[in-house]
Design an enzyme around this catalytic site. Structure first.
Site, PDB file in Angstrom:
ATOM      1  N   LYS A   1       2.446  -2.979   7.261  1.00 27.71           N
ATOM      2  CA  LYS A   1       2.260  -3.441   5.844  1.00 27.71           C
ATOM      3  C   LYS A   1       4.430  -2.774   5.459  1.00 27.71           C
ATOM      4  CE  LYS A   1       0.373  -5.338   2.931  1.00 27.71           C
ATOM      5  NZ  LYS A   1      -0.219  -5.698   2.707  1.00 27.71           N
TER       6      LYS A   1
ATOM      7  N   TYR B   1      -1.874  -0.753  10.938  1.00 30.92           N
ATOM      8  CA  TYR B   1      -1.512  -1.521  10.026  1.00 30.92           C
ATOM      9  C   TYR B   1      -0.603  -1.011   8.981  1.00 30.92           C
ATOM     10  CZ  TYR B   1      -3.372  -2.014   4.918  1.00 30.92           C
ATOM     11  OH  TYR B   1      -3.095  -1.866   3.513  1.00 30.92           O
TER      12      TYR B   1
ATOM     13  N   THR C   1       0.876  -1.381  -0.292  1.00 33.35           N
ATOM     14  CA  THR C   1      -0.183  -0.117  -0.378  1.00 33.35           C
ATOM     15  C   THR C   1       0.600   1.603  -0.036  1.00 33.35           C
ATOM     16  OG1 THR C   1      -1.219   1.159   1.038  1.00 33.35           O
ATOM     17  CG2 THR C   1      -0.028  -0.036   2.739  1.00 33.35           C
ATOM     18  N   ASP C   2       0.264   2.210  -0.237  1.00 33.78           N
ATOM     19  CA  ASP C   2       0.918   4.464  -0.408  1.00 33.78           C
ATOM     20  C   ASP C   2       0.978   3.991   0.927  1.00 33.78           C
ATOM     21  OD1 ASP C   2      -1.546   4.188  -0.202  1.00 33.78           O
ATOM     22  OD2 ASP C   2      -1.393   5.734  -1.608  1.00 33.78           O
ATOM     23  N   GLU C   3       0.242   3.569   1.567  1.00 29.51           N
ATOM     24  CA  GLU C   3      -0.126   4.089   3.451  1.00 29.51           C
ATOM     25  C   GLU C   3       1.673   4.006   4.025  1.00 29.51           C
ATOM     26  OE1 GLU C   3      -2.952   3.168   5.325  1.00 29.51           O
ATOM     27  OE2 GLU C   3      -4.494   2.579   3.875  1.00 29.51           O
TER      28      GLU C   3
END
Ligand code: NAD
Ligand code: TDX
Length: 332
Positions: A152, A148, A121-123
Site C-alpha cells: 500500500k 500488505y 491505510t494508516d498502516e
C-alpha cells in the site's frame, strides 16, 4: 450527473461506499471488481440498474481499466488485497494487485485526464508505542511493517509521483481500521462475532494489548466523498474518528454485547511482525474540509454491526469453515 468508477466495489468498504453514494449523491456508479475470495456480489444486491452497473474484471488488465476510466468522470480506487495475515502467507498477489494494479489505474487516469481518489491505510506509517502521545499525521514518515502495508505504501508513492511528474489530478486518503456490515469474516471483529454465534470462543492474538483506531465504514466513506468534492489535488488526508481501543477491550465488549462473560476468549499465536498501535490525527480533514464522523459511540456502532451479522448469516456462512481452517492450521 457524475459517473463514478469504483474499483473493488464488491469488497467491504467499496460495497458500503456504493450503497452510500447511491443513497447520498446523484452519481452513477460502475464497479470494477475481480471477485476474489474477498469480493461478494451479494453485497451489491438490490441496487437500481438505472444508476449502477457491475463489471467483473481486474485492475491488472490495462485495456479494460482504460476503457472504463475513459467512460467515467471520477475513479475511486478501493481494489486491493487487504489482509495482513494473507500477505504473510503469500505476498505475490499483493504486489500484483496493490502495486501493479494501481500503476494501471494511474496510467489510465493520466491518459484520459480523469480525477482519481486513491484509498489507502494508516498502516503505511508503521506503528506507535503504546505510551506514545503521538498520532499519525500527513507528515509522519512512511515505515510499513508487513508485505500488505509495504504494497500500500508503494501504491501511495506511485500516486504521488504521477501527480508530480504527469499532473494527474489525484487525492489520497489513509484511514484507520474500519468496522461495520459486509466485512469479510477473516477480519478481527466479524471473526469474533461469527465465532460467538457458532458457540466458539473468540481468538485474541498474543496478549491482545495491540491498539487499533476504529472507525465506522460509513464515516470513512463520508470522508472519502468530502475529499472527492472538496479535497485539494495532490493532497493526502488522514481519516480517523478517535476510536483507539486495545484488541482485548474490543473482544471483551463484543462478548458483553452478545450476553457473555467478558473473559470468555482464548489467546492464540501472535501475528509475525504484529504492529503495536495505530492512531490517526484527522485535524486536517476536520479543519480544512469540515468533516465530522457520525458514529462517536463505538459500543453503539459495534452493537449494530453484531446485529447485522446475526441477521445476515446467509452472507457469511459460506466462508466460515474455510476461513477458520486456515487460521487453525497456524494455531490461530
Ligand atoms: P476487501 O478485501 O474487503 O475488498 C477488496 C475488494 O477488491 C474485493 O471485492 C476484491 O474482489 C477486489 N479485488 C481484489 N483484487 C482485485 C483486482 N486485481 N482487480 C479488481 N478487484 C480486485 O478490502 P476492504 O477492507 O474493503 O479494503 C478496501 C480498500 O481500503 C483497500 O485498498 C484497503 O487497503 C483500504 N483500507 C482498508 C481498511 C480496513 O480497515 N479494512 C482501512 C484503511 C484502508
Ligand atoms: O482473530 C484475530 N485475532 C486478533 O487478535 C484477528 C483476525 C486479528 N487479531 C488482531 C490483529 C490486529 O491487531 O486484531 C487486530 C485487527 O486485525 P485485522 O482485522 O486483521 O486488521 P489489521 O491487521 O489491523 O488491518 C486492518 O486495518 C487496516 C485491515 O485489514 C487493513 O486492510 C487496513 O489497511
Amino acid at each position: 450527473m457524475t459517473s463514478l468508477l469504483v474499483t473493488g466495489g464488491a469488497g467491504f468498504i467499496g460495497s458500503n461506499f456504493v450503497h452510500w453514494a447511491l443513497a447520498n449523491t446523484d452519481a452513477n456508479v460502475t464497479v470494477l471488481d475481480a471477485l476474489t475470495y474477498a469480493g461478494n456480489l451479494s453485497s451489491l444486491g438490490g441496487l437500481s440498474a438505472e444508476r449502477f452497473q457491475f463489471v467483473n474484471g481486474s485492475v491488472t488488465s490495462p485495456g479494460l481499466v482504460s476503457e472504463l476510466v475513459e467512460a467515467s468522470d471520477v475513479v475511486v480506487h478501493f481494489a486491493a488485497e487487504s489482509h495482513n495475515d494473507n500477505s504473510l502467507e503469500g505476498p505475490g498477489v499483493f504486489i500484483d494487485t496493490n502495486i501493479v494494479g494501481t500503476y494501471h489505474v494511474l496510467q489510465a487516469v493520466r491518459q484520459h485526464q480523469k480525477r482519481l481518489h486513491h484509498i489507502s491505510t494508516d498502516e503505511v506509517y508503521g506503528d506507535l508505542e503504546l505510551d506514545d502521545p503521538a498520532k499519525f499525521t500527513p507528515a509522519t514518515p512512511y515505515n510499513p511493517s508487513s508485505p500488505y502495508s509495504a504494497s500500500k505504501a508503494a501504491s501511495d508513492h506511485l500516486v504521488r509521483a504521477w501527480v508530480r511528474s504527469f499532473g494527474v489530478q489525484a487525492t489520497i486518503s489513509n484511514c484507520s481500521n474500519n468496522y461495520g456490515p459486509r466485512q469479510h469474516i477473516e477480519k478481527f471483529i466479524p471473526r469474533q462475532i461469527t465465532n460467538i454465534i457458532d458457540g466458539h470462543r473468540p481468538k485474541l492474538y498474543g496478549a491482545g494489548l495491540n491498539v487499533r483506531d476504529w472507525i465506522h465504514v460509513d464515516d470513512h466513506n463520508s470522508a472519502v466523498w468530502r475529499i472527492i468534492e472538496e479535497g485539494a489535488i495532490g493532497e493526502t488526508y488522514l481519516i480517523g474518528a478517535d476510536g483507539e481501543k486495545s484488541n482485548r477491550e474490543v473482544i471483551e465488549l463484543i462478548l458483553e454485547l452478545m450476553g457473555l462473560e467478558p473473559d470468555g476468549y482464548d489467546h492464540v499465536n501472535d501475528r509475525a511482525g504484529h504492529d503495536l498501535r495505530y492512531a490517526i490525527d484527522a485535524t486536517k480533514l476536520r479543519e480544512e474540509l469540515g468533516w465530522e464522523p457520525r458514529y462517536t459511540d463505538f459500543s453503539e456502532g459495534l452493537d449494530e454491526t453484531i446485529t447485522w451479522y446475526e441477521d445476515n448469516e446467509t452472507w457469511w456462512r459460506p466462508m466460515k469453515d474455510a476461513t477458520e481452517a486456515k487460521y487453525a492450521a497456524k494455531g490461530q
